[in-house]
Design an enzyme around this catalytic site. Structure first.
Site, PDB file in Angstrom:
ATOM      1  N   SER A 148       0.842  -1.194   0.000  1.00  0.00           N
ATOM      2  CA  SER A 148       0.000   0.000   0.000  1.00  0.00           C
ATOM      3  C   SER A 148       0.883   1.251   0.000  1.00  0.00           C
ATOM      4  O   SER A 148       1.757   1.356  -0.857  1.00  0.00           O
ATOM      5  CB  SER A 148      -0.952  -0.040   1.202  1.00  0.00           C
ATOM      6  OG  SER A 148      -1.987   0.892   1.049  1.00  0.00           O
ATOM      7  N   ASP A 314      -8.139  -6.265  -5.337  1.00  0.00           N
ATOM      8  CA  ASP A 314      -7.804  -5.029  -4.623  1.00  0.00           C
ATOM      9  C   ASP A 314      -8.608  -3.907  -5.281  1.00  0.00           C
ATOM     10  O   ASP A 314      -8.448  -3.618  -6.459  1.00  0.00           O
ATOM     11  CB  ASP A 314      -6.299  -4.766  -4.761  1.00  0.00           C
ATOM     12  CG  ASP A 314      -5.813  -3.600  -3.902  1.00  0.00           C
ATOM     13  OD1 ASP A 314      -6.628  -2.711  -3.570  1.00  0.00           O
ATOM     14  OD2 ASP A 314      -4.610  -3.571  -3.569  1.00  0.00           O
ATOM     15  N   HIS A 348      -7.953  -5.102  -0.839  1.00  0.00           N
ATOM     16  CA  HIS A 348      -6.673  -4.462  -0.562  1.00  0.00           C
ATOM     17  C   HIS A 348      -5.978  -5.048   0.668  1.00  0.00           C
ATOM     18  O   HIS A 348      -4.761  -5.206   0.689  1.00  0.00           O
ATOM     19  CB  HIS A 348      -6.914  -2.963  -0.359  1.00  0.00           C
ATOM     20  CG  HIS A 348      -5.669  -2.172  -0.141  1.00  0.00           C
ATOM     21  ND1 HIS A 348      -4.712  -2.023  -1.120  1.00  0.00           N
ATOM     22  CD2 HIS A 348      -5.207  -1.486   0.932  1.00  0.00           C
ATOM     23  CE1 HIS A 348      -3.723  -1.277  -0.647  1.00  0.00           C
ATOM     24  NE2 HIS A 348      -3.999  -0.945   0.586  1.00  0.00           N
TER      25      HIS A 348
END
Lengths: 368, 368
Positions: A148, A314, A348
């Site tokens: 991320s 995601d 995610h």
């Protein structure tokens, strides 16, 4: 060998020149290390944290029961094996866990920075880490790993300090934040800003920690949606209803609502709203190609072996965004990279929870 | 022929028995008609509106410039051709455009219902419409058409009043609201409830209309995310930045942020927050199978020709949810249905904006 968790803070008095042209001085960087640095300093692995993460990515503090945020991934015998590697993870500038951020005290003032804190970028966060490593006499590392926003930092390291790391592993990330992610951050930012308890930044952090901040809780709920996927929510919650609530009560709750409420409000006890504003800003304006003619020109700088890992479902940073990096590298031709898309329907958060789907890959990538 | 827009309100004094066991009495239903009812009353098409829609789905009022919400779809020579069909669209109970809802005045009281308003369901909304049609001496219709919550109503009509309509067209909808959609509604609900200006339901509607309600604005921003898709946001906004804002200003804005802000705050001028709470509640607890042993048992009731239309990148009600209905109908075997998945990357809003992708299909479905 034991994990050998150590927590430190370094203080810097030289100015940090930011991408915006502004200056941060003095500043602190909090960091943790695990494992042992070998004699030729060739076993350093840098871990970069995400939006609300911290330098505490492995092990358990004496006074806590919860382990660091990537504890399943980092430790003796784990994917990032602390029996082999000396792991360093530092808290990014702009955050609220010990590194200088908007709620730090201003130098020679008796108040916090609040809105006077300069906007920092992912590149600034990386620059500060580079200065920290210099202080620690580490001038080259084995690998940089992150997911991320941590994956953004890993990519930024690869481009701006091409000779600093042999390997870069970036997962669940992007080359430039897309409007879908910016939109989620906007909901959170607006919700914080319009909360009267936020007092335009002049809240009392102790009071917020005690009482919570509903605006940030709502924003975090929106964030949680973006971290999950339709499938993960369906399998986690389905249409389960709280047993004590009536279906026709206006405030009766589905389990998914309880989950969001609990996590939203709990979040306000441990994260600072100003740091949330500043870090989401840094994420929004993240664009690897800034300062270059194109993404291709930026990626040409890379000399490390680059590993790109995306997750199929995601929804925050779509796998197509990582694939775009891979495709561009393919066009360039002479960058050594590998791209894998993990078959996951977790969304995610997969990079935090579905470790079994990529830990072997990372282990091999580090060891090869 | 001209559109022949007519707006009416019917008043009902008999109690409306709700699914919850509660009663609504008396109540009003606001509705609009377009076109002309033919002599044998065989040309009625019912249109059902979505969460924030109203009975005003076509034409332009004298004092307004904006046309009804499905104006491109309904009118002379359009997909729902008012030269052929007599179209009726009514405002659902629980809403705020003339039908009885939480901000209506309570009978024999001097105050609005507010939280005293009973929770209504999609089934209740449909039941109230059925009573309206009885009042209008319409006991059978040619078709019922709706998207999103309108599509839920169309499906509910098909199951609970199986002999009422020859054709049912449900688009961008679901058989039971999934946690992903419930989660978005939760963000909006929580944001409204925690806004101090909402005053736990005791706000002054005139003041809200004048000053806006930031909690509802934030909630609506989250809603807008769910109506769009990564692709539609990327092509609509990209990473465009407002020209007047500096990139390193904390409150500098991307175009997508301006869009959300404008639409979020504008929304609070024309929609009621209590109605938003009640209608999102109705959507959350929507489940066609309630009262049946299974979805299959529910769908077996259908005798109308059923058309299911989903949109490939609908992230609010995924195309897989519509396909599940189709698959179940396929198992049942003797229901006359057709399912199409529209190739669109516009997201949920496709049913409102990408008319060219399905108008011919609907025209043929109505005329066949």
């Amino acid at each position: 060998m034991p994990l050998n968790l150590q927590t430190h803070t370094e203080h810097f008095t030289n100015p940090l020149y930011l991408e915006s042209g502004r200056i941060l001085e003095p500043y602190d960087i909090a960091y943790e290390t695990y494992g042992e640095l070998n004699d030729d300093k060739s076993n350093v692995v840098v871990v970069c944290h995400a939006l609300t993460g911290s330098h505490h990515c492995a092990g358990v503090y004496e006074d806590e029961t919860k382990a660091g945020w990537w504890d399943g991934f980092i430790g003796p015998g784990k994917a990032i094996d602390t029996d082999k590697y000396f792991v360093i993870c530092s808290n990014v500038i702009g955050s609220c866990f010990g590194s200088t951020g908007p709620m730090s005290m201003q130098h020679h003032h008796h108040d916090h920075y609040r809105y006077k804190f300069p906007v920092v970028t992912i590149k600034d966060m990386v620059k500060a880490q580079r200065i920290l490593f210099d202080r620690l006499n580490i001038h080259r590392v084995h690998a940089i790993v992150g997911g991320s926003m941590g994956g953004m930092q890993a990519l930024q390291f690869a481009i701006h300090y091409p000779n600093f790391s042999d390997k870069i592993i970036s997962m669940a990330s992007t080359h430039a934040t897309q409007p879908w992610a910016i939109a989620f951050n906007k909901v959170a930012q607006e919700s914080i800003l319009k909360d009267p308890e936020f007092k335009q930044g002049y809240y009392d952090p102790e009071v917020i920690k005690e009482q919570g901040l509903s605006g940030m809780a709502v924003g975090r709920m929106a964030g949680h949606i973006s971290f999950l996927s339709h499938e993960s929510m369906a399998s986690k919650f389905g249409r389960e209803y709280k047993r004590t609530d009536g279906l026709y009560e206006l405030f009766g709750k589905f389990q998914v609502e309880s989950y969001l409420e609990y996590n939203g409000y709990n979040f306000t006890k441990w994260f600072d709203p100003l740091a949330y504003l500043y870090i989401t800003k840094a994420i929004n304006i993240f664009d690897l190609s800034r300062g270059f003619d194109s993404l291709q020109e930026a990626l040409k700088k890379i000399t490390a072996k680059l590993h790109l890992i995306s997750f199929r479902d995601d929804l925050l940073f779509k796998n197509t965004e990582m694939k775009e990096i891979a495709d561009t590298l393919n066009e360039i031709g002479n960058v050594n990279y590998n791209y894998i898309d993990i078959d996951s329907d977790y969304g995610h958060d997969a990079f935090l929870v579905e470790l079994d789907k990529f830990e072997n890959y990372v282990k091999d990538a580090l060891d090869e």
